[in-house]
Design a protein around this motif. Structure first.
Motif, PDB file in Angstrom:
ATOM      1  N   ARG A 103      88.830  -0.382 -21.264  1.00 40.78           N
ATOM      2  CA  ARG A 103      87.719  -0.545 -20.330  1.00 40.78           C
ATOM      3  C   ARG A 103      88.118  -1.557 -19.262  1.00 40.78           C
ATOM      4  O   ARG A 103      88.702  -2.592 -19.577  1.00 40.78           O
ATOM      5  CB  ARG A 103      86.469  -1.008 -21.069  1.00 40.78           C
ATOM      6  N   ARG A 122      86.859  -3.364 -15.293  1.00 42.65           N
ATOM      7  CA  ARG A 122      85.809  -3.607 -14.309  1.00 42.65           C
ATOM      8  C   ARG A 122      86.467  -4.189 -13.072  1.00 42.65           C
ATOM      9  O   ARG A 122      87.621  -4.634 -13.103  1.00 42.65           O
ATOM     10  CB  ARG A 122      84.732  -4.534 -14.860  1.00 42.65           C
ATOM     11  N   LEU A 169      82.278   0.733 -11.260  1.00 39.69           N
ATOM     12  CA  LEU A 169      83.003  -0.394 -11.843  1.00 39.69           C
ATOM     13  C   LEU A 169      82.363  -1.733 -11.481  1.00 39.69           C
ATOM     14  O   LEU A 169      82.477  -2.695 -12.244  1.00 39.69           O
ATOM     15  CB  LEU A 169      84.466  -0.368 -11.398  1.00 39.69           C
ATOM     16  N   GLN A 225      79.201  -2.124 -11.354  1.00 35.37           N
ATOM     17  CA  GLN A 225      78.010  -2.195 -12.197  1.00 35.37           C
ATOM     18  C   GLN A 225      78.348  -2.579 -13.631  1.00 35.37           C
ATOM     19  O   GLN A 225      77.483  -3.060 -14.357  1.00 35.37           O
ATOM     20  CB  GLN A 225      77.270  -0.864 -12.176  1.00 35.37           C
ATOM     21  N   GLY A 226      79.588  -2.347 -14.043  1.00 36.58           N
ATOM     22  CA  GLY A 226      79.981  -2.713 -15.394  1.00 36.58           C
ATOM     23  C   GLY A 226      81.268  -2.036 -15.801  1.00 36.58           C
ATOM     24  O   GLY A 226      81.760  -1.145 -15.118  1.00 36.58           O
ATOM     25  N   PRO A 227      81.822  -2.466 -16.936  1.00 36.81           N
ATOM     26  CA  PRO A 227      83.094  -1.920 -17.411  1.00 36.81           C
ATOM     27  C   PRO A 227      82.995  -0.424 -17.718  1.00 36.81           C
ATOM     28  O   PRO A 227      81.959   0.054 -18.192  1.00 36.81           O
ATOM     29  CB  PRO A 227      83.374  -2.703 -18.692  1.00 36.81           C
ATOM     30  N   ARG A 228      84.073   0.286 -17.439  1.00 34.71           N
ATOM     31  CA  ARG A 228      84.145   1.722 -17.693  1.00 34.71           C
ATOM     32  C   ARG A 228      85.572   2.075 -18.133  1.00 34.71           C
ATOM     33  O   ARG A 228      86.520   1.387 -17.801  1.00 34.71           O
ATOM     34  CB  ARG A 228      83.843   2.534 -16.435  1.00 34.71           C
ATOM     35  N   LEU A 268      91.305  -5.123 -10.575  1.00 33.08           N
ATOM     36  CA  LEU A 268      90.652  -4.807 -11.835  1.00 33.08           C
ATOM     37  C   LEU A 268      90.885  -5.900 -12.873  1.00 33.08           C
ATOM     38  O   LEU A 268      91.908  -6.581 -12.846  1.00 33.08           O
ATOM     39  CB  LEU A 268      91.169  -3.483 -12.399  1.00 33.08           C
ATOM     40  N   VAL A 307      88.594  -5.374 -19.860  1.00 29.02           N
ATOM     41  CA  VAL A 307      87.511  -5.897 -20.692  1.00 29.02           C
ATOM     42  C   VAL A 307      87.781  -5.468 -22.115  1.00 29.02           C
ATOM     43  O   VAL A 307      88.048  -4.312 -22.390  1.00 29.02           O
ATOM     44  CB  VAL A 307      86.142  -5.336 -20.226  1.00 29.02           C
TER      45      VAL A 307
END
Length: 92
Positions: A2, A4, A46, A48-51, A88, A91
């Motif tokens: 993950r 972000r 990304l 908005q949050g980890p992906r 990047l 996470v």
């Protein structure tokens, strides 16, 4: 894995164009990036949050009516480029 976006990156739309700005320190206009619509979609997710790459490919599949399996190689390529540019954070 993950990931972000690193802190201090801003996505803005200016005159219909998507621009990624590094505002983490002194603004360096030479480090602003012009993004395609699809890249902007991924960056927004990304921010908005980890992906994972797979989650991002699924997002593109929903947003642009493409198969996630077809989108995945492009997502991975973009993530590699962004990681090498220091945009990047992994996470855990």
């Amino acid at each position: 894995m993950r990931v972000r976006m690193k802190d201090g990156l801003l996505l803005r739309e200016v005159a219909g164009e998507h621009i990624l700005i590094d505002a983490s320190g002194e603004v360096d206009f030479s480090r602003m990036l012009l993004l395609s619509d699809t890249a902007a979609t991924l960056v927004q997710a990304l921010l908005q949050g980890p992906r994972t790459a797979e989650e991002l490919a699924d997002l593109l599949a929903e947003e642009y009516d493409v198969a996630a399996a077809d989108a995945l190689p492009d997502v991975v390529s973009l993530l590699k480029q962004m990681a090498s540019d220091g945009m990047l954070q992994e996470v855990k």
